[in-house]
Design an enzyme around this catalytic site. Sequence first.
Site, PDB file in Angstrom:
ATOM      1  CB  SER A  84      -0.842  -0.044   1.169  1.00 24.56           C
ATOM      2  OG  SER A  84      -1.367  -1.238   1.424  1.00 24.56           O
ATOM      3  CB  THR A 186      -2.288   4.847   4.192  1.00 27.82           C
ATOM      4  OG1 THR A 186      -3.009   4.939   2.931  1.00 27.82           O
ATOM      5  CG2 THR A 186      -1.747   6.383   4.306  1.00 27.82           C
ATOM      6  CB  THR A 204      -0.829   6.045   0.550  1.00 24.02           C
ATOM      7  OG1 THR A 204      -1.750   5.024   0.376  1.00 24.02           O
ATOM      8  CG2 THR A 204      -1.438   7.226  -0.237  1.00 24.02           C
ATOM      9  NE  ARG A 214      -8.833   7.623  -4.618  1.00 16.14           N
ATOM     10  CZ  ARG A 214      -8.120   7.189  -3.080  1.00 16.14           C
ATOM     11  NH1 ARG A 214      -6.868   7.094  -3.289  1.00 16.14           N
ATOM     12  NH2 ARG A 214      -8.859   7.231  -2.301  1.00 16.14           N
ATOM     13  CB  THR A 237      -5.122   4.652   7.382  1.00 14.39           C
ATOM     14  OG1 THR A 237      -4.971   3.741   6.301  1.00 14.39           O
ATOM     15  CG2 THR A 237      -5.869   4.312   8.590  1.00 14.39           C
ATOM     16  N   GLY A 238      -7.420   4.704   5.289  1.00 16.38           N
ATOM     17  CA  GLY A 238      -8.888   4.212   4.982  1.00 16.38           C
ATOM     18  C   GLY A 238      -9.336   4.979   3.619  1.00 16.38           C
TER      19      GLY A 238
HETATM   20  N1  ASP Z   1      -6.324   6.738   2.562  1.00 18.51           N
HETATM   21  C1  ASP Z   1      -5.646   6.214   1.283  1.00 18.51           C
HETATM   22  C2  ASP Z   1      -6.287   6.783   0.081  1.00 18.51           C
HETATM   23  O1  ASP Z   1      -7.666   6.811   0.332  1.00 18.51           O
HETATM   24  C3  ASP Z   1      -5.700   4.590   1.301  1.00 18.51           C
HETATM   25  C4  ASP Z   1      -5.692   3.771   2.770  1.00 18.51           C
HETATM   26  O2  ASP Z   1      -5.269   4.423   3.645  1.00 18.51           O
HETATM   27  O3  ASP Z   1      -5.921   2.677   2.613  1.00 18.51           O
HETATM   28  O4  ASP Z   1      -5.722   6.969  -0.748  1.00 18.51           O
END
Ligand code: ASP
Length: 327
Positions: A84, A186, A204, A214, A237-238
């Site tokens: 990631s 991330t 990330t 994106r 994160t997320g």
């Molecule tokens: N926050 C990150 C993003 O949307 C991805 C992640 O943390 O899983 O790019």
Amino acid sequence: MKRRKFIKNTSLSGLSLVTANAFAKSGIMQDNNLNKIVKPIVVATWRVPNATKKAWEILQDGGSSLDAVEQGCRIEEADINNTSVGKGGLPDRDGNVTLDACIMDKEGNYGSVVYLQDIVHPVSVARKVMENTPHVMLAGKGAKQFALSQGFKSENLLTESSKKAWEEWKKKSEYKPIINIENHDTIGMLALDKNGDLSGACTTSGLSYKMQGRVGDSPIIGSGLFVDNEVGAATATGMGEEVLKTVGSFLIVELMRQGKTPQQACKEAVMRIVKKSGNRYKDFQVGFIALNKQGEIGSYCIHEWFNYQVYAKDENKNYKSDFYHKP
Ligand code: ASP
């Protein structure tokens, strides 16, 4: 496990009680005396002991929180098993590995790169943007050109195993973000150094198999990361789209400014996302961590199994975050 009830009272006694709870949970005992600051300390999203170890060594040597978060993030960026972040990151749906990163210092200076390709250490390029340009953000081709001009080397970041995973994904081409894809994701890192100064960084490869072009929350000031050296710092994160819509990290720092503990502030930011999403929150994860000027930490997420790594008082430990969705 019953959801923890947080005290709404923002008086000092209320604060120290809530903080004591958060610290008891994390295993880091907070002094009853609020003036006693836990420092140095570094906290990062997910299970990243090598990254926090690196940051801790810098902090212990009297290094700055800025150096600590940069060097800590670089450990994960170079790890090809972390799919990631950095090299080995999963590509977009067209097979491009595109990286996003940012860094913020104690003065409120900020640097970021988005859609950066072929460079292993976007967090260091972000730092160069902050220190060596009049800008705060560089994107795509321009970011890469700048990185090369600063001495970074170009290399292919798509590893054999990430390529295989992408080819497997292409068979169905189903775009469905998976909650807690794996045990690391991330990396957002926050540190308080021996001088009591805060910095943060976030890096990330974004959501795997995202649409080309994106960009998520991670490199965006106030969303994926925010640091105010007077108050505290937060990182996310997320599902970046959801964090962006609520400017989550800035929100958390502002809530801490108003007297909330890091734990209360993280929870409120998650609850805002949950409420706005209707029922959609069931299908995505968001997790926040926060660190204030006293060295107090907080963390909250939507779904179980988000965890975070803390190095403080000579101990490098991973903790499970408290979470909202308890079906
Ligand atoms: N926050 C990150 C993003 O949307 C991805 C992640 O943390 O899983 O790019």
